[in-house]
Every structure is written in structure tokens, then in C-alpha cells.
Scaffold this motif. Sequence first.
Motif, PDB file in Angstrom:
ATOM      1  N   ARG A 181       0.828  -1.210   0.000  1.00  0.00           N
ATOM      2  CA  ARG A 181       0.000   0.000   0.000  1.00  0.00           C
ATOM      3  C   ARG A 181       0.866   1.264   0.000  1.00  0.00           C
ATOM      4  O   ARG A 181       0.550   2.243  -0.677  1.00  0.00           O
ATOM      5  CB  ARG A 181      -0.937  -0.021   1.203  1.00  0.00           C
ATOM      6  CG  ARG A 181      -2.033   0.973   1.122  1.00  0.00           C
ATOM      7  CD  ARG A 181      -2.982   0.679  -0.066  1.00  0.00           C
ATOM      8  NE  ARG A 181      -3.434   1.952  -0.579  1.00  0.00           N
ATOM      9  CZ  ARG A 181      -3.576   2.273  -1.860  1.00  0.00           C
ATOM     10  NH1 ARG A 181      -3.349   1.398  -2.799  1.00  0.00           N
ATOM     11  NH2 ARG A 181      -3.959   3.447  -2.218  1.00  0.00           N
ATOM     12  N   ASN A 217       0.695   4.018  -2.846  1.00  0.00           N
ATOM     13  CA  ASN A 217       0.473   5.437  -2.555  1.00  0.00           C
ATOM     14  C   ASN A 217       1.474   6.302  -3.315  1.00  0.00           C
ATOM     15  O   ASN A 217       1.114   7.353  -3.852  1.00  0.00           O
ATOM     16  CB  ASN A 217       0.604   5.733  -1.071  1.00  0.00           C
ATOM     17  CG  ASN A 217      -0.558   5.241  -0.234  1.00  0.00           C
ATOM     18  OD1 ASN A 217      -0.424   5.089   0.966  1.00  0.00           O
ATOM     19  ND2 ASN A 217      -1.705   4.985  -0.838  1.00  0.00           N
ATOM     20  N   GLU A 243       0.570   6.280  -7.008  1.00  0.00           N
ATOM     21  CA  GLU A 243      -0.639   7.067  -7.267  1.00  0.00           C
ATOM     22  C   GLU A 243      -0.367   8.571  -7.277  1.00  0.00           C
ATOM     23  O   GLU A 243      -0.997   9.311  -8.031  1.00  0.00           O
ATOM     24  CB  GLU A 243      -1.692   6.757  -6.196  1.00  0.00           C
ATOM     25  CG  GLU A 243      -2.256   5.354  -6.268  1.00  0.00           C
ATOM     26  CD  GLU A 243      -2.947   4.918  -4.991  1.00  0.00           C
ATOM     27  OE1 GLU A 243      -3.435   3.770  -4.974  1.00  0.00           O
ATOM     28  OE2 GLU A 243      -2.997   5.688  -4.013  1.00  0.00           O
ATOM     29  N   THR A 244       0.552   9.004  -6.461  1.00  0.00           N
ATOM     30  CA  THR A 244       0.826  10.434  -6.319  1.00  0.00           C
ATOM     31  C   THR A 244       1.923  10.916  -7.269  1.00  0.00           C
ATOM     32  O   THR A 244       1.928  12.077  -7.677  1.00  0.00           O
ATOM     33  CB  THR A 244       1.236  10.746  -4.860  1.00  0.00           C
ATOM     34  OG1 THR A 244       0.279  10.180  -3.976  1.00  0.00           O
ATOM     35  CG2 THR A 244       1.314  12.230  -4.605  1.00  0.00           C
ATOM     36  N   ARG A 251       6.133  12.857   2.226  1.00  0.00           N
ATOM     37  CA  ARG A 251       5.985  11.539   1.578  1.00  0.00           C
ATOM     38  C   ARG A 251       6.702  10.467   2.384  1.00  0.00           C
ATOM     39  O   ARG A 251       6.185   9.375   2.603  1.00  0.00           O
ATOM     40  CB  ARG A 251       6.524  11.602   0.147  1.00  0.00           C
ATOM     41  CG  ARG A 251       6.712  10.261  -0.552  1.00  0.00           C
ATOM     42  CD  ARG A 251       5.510   9.358  -0.518  1.00  0.00           C
ATOM     43  NE  ARG A 251       4.338   9.986  -1.071  1.00  0.00           N
ATOM     44  CZ  ARG A 251       3.117   9.455  -1.000  1.00  0.00           C
ATOM     45  NH1 ARG A 251       2.925   8.302  -0.393  1.00  0.00           N
ATOM     46  NH2 ARG A 251       2.087  10.073  -1.515  1.00  0.00           N
ATOM     47  N   GLN A 266       4.755   9.790   5.527  1.00  0.00           N
ATOM     48  CA  GLN A 266       3.561   9.002   5.223  1.00  0.00           C
ATOM     49  C   GLN A 266       3.920   7.532   5.010  1.00  0.00           C
ATOM     50  O   GLN A 266       3.290   6.647   5.584  1.00  0.00           O
ATOM     51  CB  GLN A 266       2.842   9.541   3.985  1.00  0.00           C
ATOM     52  CG  GLN A 266       1.580   8.757   3.663  1.00  0.00           C
ATOM     53  CD  GLN A 266       0.904   9.193   2.379  1.00  0.00           C
ATOM     54  OE1 GLN A 266       1.339  10.136   1.721  1.00  0.00           O
ATOM     55  NE2 GLN A 266      -0.160   8.513   2.017  1.00  0.00           N
ATOM     56  N   SER A 267       4.921   7.288   4.204  1.00  0.00           N
ATOM     57  CA  SER A 267       5.330   5.901   3.947  1.00  0.00           C
ATOM     58  C   SER A 267       5.835   5.234   5.216  1.00  0.00           C
ATOM     59  O   SER A 267       5.504   4.083   5.494  1.00  0.00           O
ATOM     60  CB  SER A 267       6.428   5.854   2.880  1.00  0.00           C
ATOM     61  OG  SER A 267       5.970   6.313   1.647  1.00  0.00           O
ATOM     62  N   HIS A 312       3.079   4.352   7.452  1.00  0.00           N
ATOM     63  CA  HIS A 312       2.344   3.225   6.864  1.00  0.00           C
ATOM     64  C   HIS A 312       3.065   1.907   7.136  1.00  0.00           C
ATOM     65  O   HIS A 312       2.441   0.911   7.497  1.00  0.00           O
ATOM     66  CB  HIS A 312       2.193   3.438   5.365  1.00  0.00           C
ATOM     67  CG  HIS A 312       0.938   2.859   4.815  1.00  0.00           C
ATOM     68  ND1 HIS A 312       0.242   3.451   3.804  1.00  0.00           N
ATOM     69  CD2 HIS A 312       0.239   1.758   5.125  1.00  0.00           C
ATOM     70  CE1 HIS A 312      -0.821   2.726   3.514  1.00  0.00           C
ATOM     71  NE2 HIS A 312      -0.837   1.685   4.295  1.00  0.00           N
ATOM     72  N   ARG A 357      -0.026   9.488   9.185  1.00  0.00           N
ATOM     73  CA  ARG A 357      -0.026   9.221   7.743  1.00  0.00           C
ATOM     74  C   ARG A 357      -0.976  10.175   7.018  1.00  0.00           C
ATOM     75  O   ARG A 357      -0.634  10.756   5.993  1.00  0.00           O
ATOM     76  CB  ARG A 357      -0.432   7.763   7.514  1.00  0.00           C
ATOM     77  CG  ARG A 357      -0.180   7.254   6.150  1.00  0.00           C
ATOM     78  CD  ARG A 357      -0.427   5.767   6.078  1.00  0.00           C
ATOM     79  NE  ARG A 357      -1.845   5.517   5.933  1.00  0.00           N
ATOM     80  CZ  ARG A 357      -2.503   4.500   6.481  1.00  0.00           C
ATOM     81  NH1 ARG A 357      -1.875   3.629   7.229  1.00  0.00           N
ATOM     82  NH2 ARG A 357      -3.775   4.345   6.283  1.00  0.00           N
ATOM     83  N   PHE A 402      -0.180  13.143   4.298  1.00  0.00           N
ATOM     84  CA  PHE A 402      -0.869  13.167   3.008  1.00  0.00           C
ATOM     85  C   PHE A 402      -1.486  14.542   2.754  1.00  0.00           C
ATOM     86  O   PHE A 402      -1.376  15.092   1.655  1.00  0.00           O
ATOM     87  CB  PHE A 402      -1.933  12.070   2.965  1.00  0.00           C
ATOM     88  CG  PHE A 402      -2.736  12.053   1.702  1.00  0.00           C
ATOM     89  CD1 PHE A 402      -2.167  11.660   0.498  1.00  0.00           C
ATOM     90  CD2 PHE A 402      -4.067  12.429   1.711  1.00  0.00           C
ATOM     91  CE1 PHE A 402      -2.912  11.649  -0.674  1.00  0.00           C
ATOM     92  CE2 PHE A 402      -4.821  12.422   0.548  1.00  0.00           C
ATOM     93  CZ  PHE A 402      -4.238  12.029  -0.638  1.00  0.00           C
TER      94      PHE A 402
END
Length: 136
Positions: A57, A61, A64-65, A96, A99-100, A103, A115, A119
Motif C-alpha cells: 500500500r 500510494n 498514485e501520487t 511523503r 507518510q510511507s 504506513h 499518515r 498526506f
Amino acid sequence: MNNVSLNVLLGFVAWTLILLIVMEGLRVRLVMTGSVAANAFTPDNANLSPFMQRLARAHANCVETLPVVATLLIAALIGGRTAVTDPLAPWLLVARLVQSGAHLASLSVVAVNLRFAAFVVQIAIVVWWTIALLRG
């Protein structure tokens, strides 16, 4: 020549690749040890450990970004408008990575909130860039 926007773009791509390489390395190990058949992987790693699912995931992410971030940074680079993107570009990359990292670490409420906050920072930055670049 030190170009912040270019370096951040390359950093974002590198981070996306690192996550992919780690995931595929772990998948290779699972296949080599006979734990999982080579044809048994799902895109989201749903049949694997919770960490592998979070890793898939986190990588998704990034993927996707990346098109939005890359397009804006490349537009700024080509158009000679990196004065728009340079000041916030490092913060976007930090957000980023946060967030990662959150995650990968956990699905706890604290990690999910961290997270999400990371984002939101990224979305705010790309919205700002879009508006600023469109204004000329």
C-alpha cells in the motif's frame, strides 16, 4: 548546479523504487524458501503478512501520487518556474517519507493520523503549486 525541484523529483522516484525493490526482494525470499508459490502473489499482498500488505500500500500510494508531483515539478523545470516549487519541494518529500514510514510502521490510530496528516501536507503543496503555476 543545485536544483531543489529536480532533486526532490529524483528523490520521490528513488523512494518509490526503494519500496518496490524491498517488496520484490521479500517476495523473492518467500518464493525461494517455498513459503509462497511464484504465481500466488496478489497486487496488494493480501495473502501475505500485515507488513507486506502495508508495504504494498505504501508503494501504491507513491505510484498514485507520483504522476501529479512529477508533472508539476517537470512543468516548473521546463518553464523555468522552479521559484514556485523549490521552497516547498523538500517539505513534500519529507511528508511523503513520513507518510510511507508511518504506513510501514503500524496501523495504530496514531500512525494512521500521522499518515493522513502527511498526506494532507502533500495535497496542500500540489494544490498550491498547481494554482501558482497556472497563474503564470
